[in-house]
Scaffold this motif. Structure first.
Motif, PDB file in Angstrom:
ATOM      1  N   GLY A   1       0.837  -1.208   0.000  1.00  0.00           N
ATOM      2  CA  GLY A   1       0.000   0.000   0.000  1.00  0.00           C
ATOM      3  C   GLY A   1       0.864   1.247   0.000  1.00  0.00           C
ATOM      4  O   GLY A   1       1.704   1.440   0.879  1.00  0.00           O
TER       5      GLY A   1
ATOM      6  N   MET B   1       3.675 -12.358   0.021  1.00  0.00           N
ATOM      7  CA  MET B   1       2.819 -11.379   0.685  1.00  0.00           C
ATOM      8  C   MET B   1       1.375 -11.588   0.220  1.00  0.00           C
ATOM      9  O   MET B   1       0.432 -11.535   1.020  1.00  0.00           O
TER      10      MET B   1
ATOM     11  N   MET C   1      -1.792 -12.702   2.536  1.00  0.00           N
ATOM     12  CA  MET C   1      -3.044 -11.942   2.527  1.00  0.00           C
ATOM     13  C   MET C   1      -4.214 -12.845   2.130  1.00  0.00           C
ATOM     14  O   MET C   1      -5.283 -12.805   2.762  1.00  0.00           O
TER      15      MET C   1
ATOM     16  N   LEU D   1      -9.232  -5.815  -7.201  1.00  0.00           N
ATOM     17  CA  LEU D   1      -8.663  -7.068  -7.719  1.00  0.00           C
ATOM     18  C   LEU D   1      -7.241  -6.830  -8.201  1.00  0.00           C
ATOM     19  O   LEU D   1      -6.876  -7.184  -9.324  1.00  0.00           O
ATOM     20  N   GLY D   2      -6.438  -6.203  -7.336  1.00  0.00           N
ATOM     21  CA  GLY D   2      -5.045  -5.957  -7.686  1.00  0.00           C
ATOM     22  C   GLY D   2      -4.206  -7.180  -7.370  1.00  0.00           C
ATOM     23  O   GLY D   2      -4.696  -8.311  -7.319  1.00  0.00           O
TER      24      GLY D   2
ATOM     25  N   ALA E   1     -13.518  -3.979  -9.888  1.00  0.00           N
ATOM     26  CA  ALA E   1     -12.298  -3.211 -10.194  1.00  0.00           C
ATOM     27  C   ALA E   1     -12.688  -2.051 -11.100  1.00  0.00           C
ATOM     28  O   ALA E   1     -13.880  -1.822 -11.336  1.00  0.00           O
TER      29      ALA E   1
ATOM     30  N   MET F   1     -10.627  -4.715  -0.536  1.00  0.00           N
ATOM     31  CA  MET F   1      -9.204  -4.804  -0.864  1.00  0.00           C
ATOM     32  C   MET F   1      -8.808  -3.669  -1.803  1.00  0.00           C
ATOM     33  O   MET F   1      -7.906  -3.794  -2.625  1.00  0.00           O
ATOM     34  N   LEU F   2      -9.517  -2.530  -1.649  1.00  0.00           N
ATOM     35  CA  LEU F   2      -9.242  -1.358  -2.483  1.00  0.00           C
ATOM     36  C   LEU F   2      -8.074  -0.569  -1.905  1.00  0.00           C
ATOM     37  O   LEU F   2      -7.973  -0.417  -0.686  1.00  0.00           O
ATOM     38  N   PRO F   3      -7.227  -0.011  -2.749  1.00  0.00           N
ATOM     39  CA  PRO F   3      -6.173   0.870  -2.216  1.00  0.00           C
ATOM     40  C   PRO F   3      -6.797   2.189  -1.779  1.00  0.00           C
ATOM     41  O   PRO F   3      -7.881   2.552  -2.261  1.00  0.00           O
TER      42      PRO F   3
ATOM     43  N   SER G   1      -7.778  -3.566   3.713  1.00  0.00           N
ATOM     44  CA  SER G   1      -6.969  -2.653   2.895  1.00  0.00           C
ATOM     45  C   SER G   1      -6.545  -1.416   3.678  1.00  0.00           C
ATOM     46  O   SER G   1      -5.459  -1.386   4.263  1.00  0.00           O
TER      47      SER G   1
ATOM     48  N   VAL H   1      -7.860  -3.145   9.585  1.00  0.00           N
ATOM     49  CA  VAL H   1      -7.370  -1.777   9.364  1.00  0.00           C
ATOM     50  C   VAL H   1      -8.433  -0.770   9.794  1.00  0.00           C
ATOM     51  O   VAL H   1      -9.633  -1.045   9.703  1.00  0.00           O
TER      52      VAL H   1
ATOM     53  N   HIS I   1      -3.721  -4.711  12.137  1.00  0.00           N
ATOM     54  CA  HIS I   1      -3.055  -4.433  10.853  1.00  0.00           C
ATOM     55  C   HIS I   1      -1.877  -5.392  10.595  1.00  0.00           C
ATOM     56  O   HIS I   1      -0.708  -4.977  10.603  1.00  0.00           O
TER      57      HIS I   1
ATOM     58  N   ALA J   1      -2.647  -8.394   8.359  1.00  0.00           N
ATOM     59  CA  ALA J   1      -3.151  -9.413   7.423  1.00  0.00           C
ATOM     60  C   ALA J   1      -2.015  -9.940   6.554  1.00  0.00           C
ATOM     61  O   ALA J   1      -1.971 -11.123   6.219  1.00  0.00           O
TER      62      ALA J   1
ATOM     63  N   ARG K   1      -2.658   7.867 -10.497  1.00  0.00           N
ATOM     64  CA  ARG K   1      -3.723   6.973 -10.011  1.00  0.00           C
ATOM     65  C   ARG K   1      -3.710   6.885  -8.491  1.00  0.00           C
ATOM     66  O   ARG K   1      -4.723   6.656  -7.856  1.00  0.00           O
TER      67      ARG K   1
HETATM   68  P1  NDP Z   1      -3.342  -2.897  -6.190  1.00  0.00           P
HETATM   69  O1  NDP Z   1      -2.903  -1.490  -6.217  1.00  0.00           O
HETATM   70  O2  NDP Z   1      -2.519  -3.923  -6.897  1.00  0.00           O
HETATM   71  O3  NDP Z   1      -4.807  -3.010  -6.832  1.00  0.00           O
HETATM   72  C1  NDP Z   1      -5.851  -2.170  -6.507  1.00  0.00           C
HETATM   73  C2  NDP Z   1      -7.164  -2.734  -7.041  1.00  0.00           C
HETATM   74  O4  NDP Z   1      -8.229  -1.857  -6.685  1.00  0.00           O
HETATM   75  C3  NDP Z   1      -7.172  -2.852  -8.567  1.00  0.00           C
HETATM   76  O5  NDP Z   1      -7.882  -3.996  -8.959  1.00  0.00           O
HETATM   77  C4  NDP Z   1      -7.928  -1.595  -8.988  1.00  0.00           C
HETATM   78  O6  NDP Z   1      -8.627  -1.746 -10.193  1.00  0.00           O
HETATM   79  C5  NDP Z   1      -8.920  -1.463  -7.853  1.00  0.00           C
HETATM   80  N1  NDP Z   1      -9.372  -0.079  -7.717  1.00  0.00           N
HETATM   81  C6  NDP Z   1      -8.619   1.018  -7.435  1.00  0.00           C
HETATM   82  N2  NDP Z   1      -9.407   2.116  -7.415  1.00  0.00           N
HETATM   83  C7  NDP Z   1     -10.670   1.690  -7.690  1.00  0.00           C
HETATM   84  C8  NDP Z   1     -11.922   2.342  -7.822  1.00  0.00           C
HETATM   85  N3  NDP Z   1     -12.030   3.661  -7.657  1.00  0.00           N
HETATM   86  N4  NDP Z   1     -13.009   1.602  -8.134  1.00  0.00           N
HETATM   87  C9  NDP Z   1     -12.904   0.267  -8.314  1.00  0.00           C
HETATM   88  N5  NDP Z   1     -11.741  -0.422  -8.203  1.00  0.00           N
HETATM   89  C10 NDP Z   1     -10.648   0.293  -7.894  1.00  0.00           C
HETATM   90  O7  NDP Z   1      -3.580  -3.290  -4.688  1.00  0.00           O
HETATM   91  P2  NDP Z   1      -3.186  -4.667  -3.916  1.00  0.00           P
HETATM   92  O8  NDP Z   1      -4.114  -5.743  -4.311  1.00  0.00           O
HETATM   93  O9  NDP Z   1      -1.728  -4.935  -4.026  1.00  0.00           O
HETATM   94  O10 NDP Z   1      -3.436  -4.244  -2.405  1.00  0.00           O
HETATM   95  C11 NDP Z   1      -4.671  -3.731  -1.967  1.00  0.00           C
HETATM   96  C12 NDP Z   1      -4.448  -2.942  -0.710  1.00  0.00           C
HETATM   97  O11 NDP Z   1      -4.189  -3.815   0.388  1.00  0.00           O
HETATM   98  C13 NDP Z   1      -3.220  -2.032  -0.675  1.00  0.00           C
HETATM   99  O12 NDP Z   1      -3.441  -0.841  -1.363  1.00  0.00           O
HETATM  100  C14 NDP Z   1      -3.000  -1.813   0.787  1.00  0.00           C
HETATM  101  O13 NDP Z   1      -3.685  -0.652   1.179  1.00  0.00           O
HETATM  102  C15 NDP Z   1      -3.621  -3.037   1.417  1.00  0.00           C
HETATM  103  N6  NDP Z   1      -2.653  -3.840   2.160  1.00  0.00           N
HETATM  104  C16 NDP Z   1      -2.983  -4.185   3.451  1.00  0.00           C
HETATM  105  C17 NDP Z   1      -2.147  -4.987   4.202  1.00  0.00           C
HETATM  106  C18 NDP Z   1      -2.535  -5.433   5.563  1.00  0.00           C
HETATM  107  O14 NDP Z   1      -1.720  -6.045   6.251  1.00  0.00           O
HETATM  108  N7  NDP Z   1      -3.750  -5.185   6.002  1.00  0.00           N
HETATM  109  C19 NDP Z   1      -0.852  -5.463   3.651  1.00  0.00           C
HETATM  110  C20 NDP Z   1      -0.623  -5.070   2.291  1.00  0.00           C
HETATM  111  C21 NDP Z   1      -1.494  -4.281   1.577  1.00  0.00           C
HETATM  112  P3  NDP Z   1      -7.854  -2.023 -11.609  1.00  0.00           P
HETATM  113  O15 NDP Z   1      -7.356  -3.438 -11.492  1.00  0.00           O
HETATM  114  O16 NDP Z   1      -8.952  -1.900 -12.604  1.00  0.00           O
HETATM  115  O17 NDP Z   1      -6.765  -0.997 -11.683  1.00  0.00           O
END
Ligand code: NDP
Length: 311
Positions: free
Chosen positions: A71, A94, A98, A143-144, A165, A196-198, A225, A251, A274, A276, A309
């Motif tokens: 993140g 990682m 998760m 779905l990142g 996504a 799981m949105l950023p 997230s 979180v 925090h 996961a 982004r």
């Molecule tokens: P990514 O950045 O790889 O992917 C983000 C996903 O969210 C993508 O599928 C993206 O769509 C989608 N997205 C972003 N904005 C929007 C929106 N406005 N509407 C719809 N979909 C959206 O993230 P990761 O999968 O790697 O990680 C997700 C989050 O997990 C991290 O950002 C972090 O905050 C959190 N995290 C938490 C941890 C914990 O221990 N709790 C550890 C590590 C991470 P698209 O594919 O179309 O671009």
């Protein structure tokens, strides 16, 4: 010439990362802790997790900032981030850690574990007939790198699995929805919603009162997230009214979660601090080293972050 990689993280142990990176980087890159840097002018790479304000100003010759995690919200939101490429970790281990946590959360709710835990406190044999995974629908929002693996693992367990996504995606066993208008219909049919949105300007507070109202009565909510993606007061209201049957929350908008928060005692809510998923030196060091060696040779970087982004 010897370049320096500066390391800063409060939770991550410097020695483990140094020992994992040293053999991969060789003698031409020195690895130093931020408070022990010998010559700031030689620092060209920074491997950081939430460095303090003013951190980057000490290093005028930075060429690459590597986020020691997935993140990047806190890093890209900073005013003092130098105008150099930023990468993040995209580590299969990682993602696996998760996916395991998310699967645990989905099983916790689908197998009615909060009901049995509450009954155990009362010494009550509270049989509730299990539902088949195929009868239960799960929506994974985001779905990142991490979300995609979690969704496919949920699908492998037989759940009706949906994802959301910004655009279409092809994931085995997962029905993918995209775009703002697709969210409410998706939420209205999901028994378990996993966030799981950023955290970006576009997702901050995105799961608001209207979003929780759109969820199926009795649905469970999982957030792994960022807390700020959720309107916490709206979530607490949805849990308090019984509209949501429970939640698994890793979180929070403010961490550590205040002892005063009503979330600690709401029925069906599990709070974890925090964790996961975390970055693991053995599996993440190769991609960090590869990016440092790539930038030295002027080659393209992997796992680049888009500042526009925000993820
Ligand atoms: P990514 O950045 O790889 O992917 C983000 C996903 O969210 C993508 O599928 C993206 O769509 C989608 N997205 C972003 N904005 C929007 C929106 N406005 N509407 C719809 N979909 C959206 O993230 P990761 O999968 O790697 O990680 C997700 C989050 O997990 C991290 O950002 C972090 O905050 C959190 N995290 C938490 C941890 C914990 O221990 N709790 C550890 C590590 C991470 P698209 O594919 O179309 O671009």
């Amino acid at each position: 010439m010897t370049d320096t990689l500066v390391f800063y993280s409060k939770p991550d142990p410097f020695e483990l990362w140094r020992d994992a990176l040293s053999p991969l980087l060789g003698d031409s890159v020195r690895i130093e802790r931020a408070d022990e840097v010998t010559d700031p002018d030689t620092v060209r790479y920074a491997l950081v997790w939430m460095p303090p304000e003013g951190f980057f100003a000490r290093f005028p010759n930075l060429e690459l900032v590597i986020n020691l995690g997935a993140g990047v919200d806190r890093l890209v939101a900073r005013n003092d981030l130098p105008d150099v490429p930023v990468t993040r970790l995209s580590d299969p281990e990682m993602a696996r850690m998760m996916a395991g946590f998310v699967l645990f959360s989905v099983l916790r709710h689908s197998r009615d574990i909060p009901h049995f835990e509450a009954a155990q406190v009362r010494r009550e044999w509270a049989y509730r007939h299990p539902r088949a995974a195929t009868e239960i629908s799960v929506a994974v929002l985001g779905l990142g790198e991490l979300g995609a693996l979690a969704a496919t693992e949920i699908a492998r367990q037989g759940y009706q699995t949906h994802g959301w996504a910004t655009g279409p995606k092809d994931l085995p066993g997962v029905t993918v929805h995209h775009g703002d208008e697709a969210l409410a219909p998706l939420l209205s049919m999901a028994d378990i919603v996993v966030c799981m949105l950023p955290l970006t300007p576009g997702t901050r507070g995105r799961l608001d009162a209207a979003t929780f109202a759109a969820m199926k009565p009795g649905a469970a909510f999982v957030n792994v997230s960022r807390g700020e993606v959720v309107d916490e007061a709206a979530m607490i209201a949805a849990l308090g009214s019984g509209h949501l049957s429970g939640a698994t929350l890793d979180v929070f908008a403010s961490e550590p979660l205040s002892p005063e928060s009503p979330l600690w005692t709401l029925p069906g809510v599990l709070i974890t601090p925090h964790l996961a998923s975390v970055a693991l030196p053995a599996s993440a060091a190769p991609q960090i080293a590869a990016n440092i060696l790539a930038i030295r040779k002027g080659l393209p970087l992997a796992n680049s972050v888009s500042r526009v982004r925000g993820y």
